[in-house]
Design an enzyme around this catalytic site. Structure first.
Site, PDB file in Angstrom:
ATOM      1  N   LYS A   9      41.281 -18.783   4.965  1.00  0.00           N
ATOM      2  CA  LYS A   9      41.607 -19.409   3.665  1.00  0.00           C
ATOM      3  C   LYS A   9      41.544 -18.351   2.560  1.00  0.00           C
ATOM      4  O   LYS A   9      41.950 -17.209   2.794  1.00  0.00           O
ATOM      5  CB  LYS A   9      40.651 -20.585   3.397  1.00  0.00           C
ATOM      6  CG  LYS A   9      40.661 -21.607   4.532  1.00  0.00           C
ATOM      7  CD  LYS A   9      40.007 -22.913   4.153  1.00  0.00           C
ATOM      8  CE  LYS A   9      40.054 -23.882   5.342  1.00  0.00           C
ATOM      9  NZ  LYS A   9      39.535 -25.197   5.016  1.00  0.00           N
ATOM     10  N   GLU A  94      45.286 -28.449   2.550  1.00  0.00           N
ATOM     11  CA  GLU A  94      45.026 -27.830   1.248  1.00  0.00           C
ATOM     12  C   GLU A  94      46.327 -27.427   0.566  1.00  0.00           C
ATOM     13  O   GLU A  94      46.441 -27.450  -0.659  1.00  0.00           O
ATOM     14  CB  GLU A  94      44.057 -26.639   1.417  1.00  0.00           C
ATOM     15  CG  GLU A  94      42.643 -27.152   1.680  1.00  0.00           C
ATOM     16  CD  GLU A  94      41.763 -26.250   2.498  1.00  0.00           C
ATOM     17  OE1 GLU A  94      42.097 -25.080   2.709  1.00  0.00           O
ATOM     18  OE2 GLU A  94      40.699 -26.737   2.955  1.00  0.00           O
TER      19      GLU A  94
HETATM   20  P1  PGA Z   1      36.580 -26.084   8.013  1.00  0.00           P
HETATM   21  O1  PGA Z   1      38.143 -25.927   7.782  1.00  0.00           O
HETATM   22  O2  PGA Z   1      36.298 -25.505   9.397  1.00  0.00           O
HETATM   23  O3  PGA Z   1      35.960 -25.279   6.927  1.00  0.00           O
HETATM   24  O4  PGA Z   1      36.257 -27.530   7.958  1.00  0.00           O
HETATM   25  C1  PGA Z   1      39.051 -26.184   8.815  1.00  0.00           C
HETATM   26  C2  PGA Z   1      40.452 -26.023   8.293  1.00  0.00           C
HETATM   27  O5  PGA Z   1      40.721 -26.410   7.154  1.00  0.00           O
HETATM   28  O6  PGA Z   1      41.331 -25.502   8.989  1.00  0.00           O
END
Ligand code: PGA
Length: 246
Positions: A9, A94
């Site tokens: 991310k 997202e």
């Molecule tokens: P997370 O994110 O492991 O922080 O829950 C997973 C993702 O959004 O791919």
């Protein structure tokens, strides 16, 4: 083949941090039959070339659907391929949320990725699960729309990540039984769109608060082909444990 896909991310914001994380992952010995895919932010793509041929593969977190032209700020499939990227996450919740990505945009991106020989990792998942006994219809709808018009022979390159939004970044993962039900449901939808053989060939992953403590539950399910890991993928020790957990 099981997949462990690391979605960095925008957690990793410096080149130094990205390099250190890639180097740490590279040191971890993991079992054959596992594909580890690291998805850094665009500015750190040079890592893919630097680590070429050393066990892990590289993915992008997004791409544009046009091949090139007057599209300020966009990153195209050729830019990804040229940088040594072979996978691309498409339609992450997202991006659907903060960049207003629609199912139609997701579909256009999936087409463009497949046409360019990239393996799309397409994210689907419900915002809330009101009835715990059933995986919401929106999962079927997102799947239908993401693959509308995609030729059958391209589908074997496709990876779908079931990512319930309520489980992302919350520390509350889905249960492995419900994640399995969702994975089977997605396969059923693909089976209806194409046929049983195609449904059997696609890869379906689970994502949402996966960590070293719960990964085994998901990955040991025969109907789940791996995991998409966010937060826990940027913690060096934690991700090493995830890679060694299977
Ligand atoms: P997370 O994110 O492991 O922080 O829950 C997973 C993702 O959004 O791919």
């Amino acid at each position: 083949m099981k997949f462990i896909i690391a979605n960095w991310k925008a957690y990793v914001t410096t080149e130094k941090g990205a390099k250190a994380l890639a180097a740490a992952v590279q040191k971890v010995k993991f079992r054959k039959g596992i594909a580890v895919v690291l998805c850094p932010p665009f500015p750190f793509f040079s890592l893919a070339r630097a680590h070429k041929g050393r066990g892990v593969s590289w993915g992008a977190q997004d791409m544009f659907w046009k091949e090139g032209g007057a599209y300020t700020g966009e990153v195209t499939s050729e830019m990804l391929s040229g940088a040594g990227i072979t996978y691309v996450i498409i339609g992450h919740s997202e991006r659907r949320n903060y960049a207003q990505e629609t199912d139609e945009m997701v579909n256009a991106k999936v087409r463009a990725a497949l046409a360019a020989g990239l393996r799309p990792i397409v994210c689907v998942g419900e915002r809330e699960r009101e009835d715990p006994a059933s995986i919401p219809r929106c999962v079927a709808e997102q799947t239908h729309k993401a693959f509308a018009g995609i030729e059958k022979n391209k589908m074997e390159e496709v990876i779908i990540a079931y990512e319930p939004i309520w489980a992302i970044g919350t520390g509350t993962a889905d249960t492995s039984d419900d994640a399995l039900s969702a994975a089977l449901y997605i396969r059923k939808v693909i089976g209806e769109m194409y046929d049983a053989k195609t449904a059997a060939k696609i890869k379906v992953l689970y994502g949402g608060s996966v960590d070293s403590r719960n990964i085994a539950e998901f990955i040991n399910q025969e109907g789940i082909d791996g995991v998409l890991v966010g937060r826990a993928s940027i913690e060096k020790k934690e991700f090493a444990e995830i890679m060694r957990a299977i």
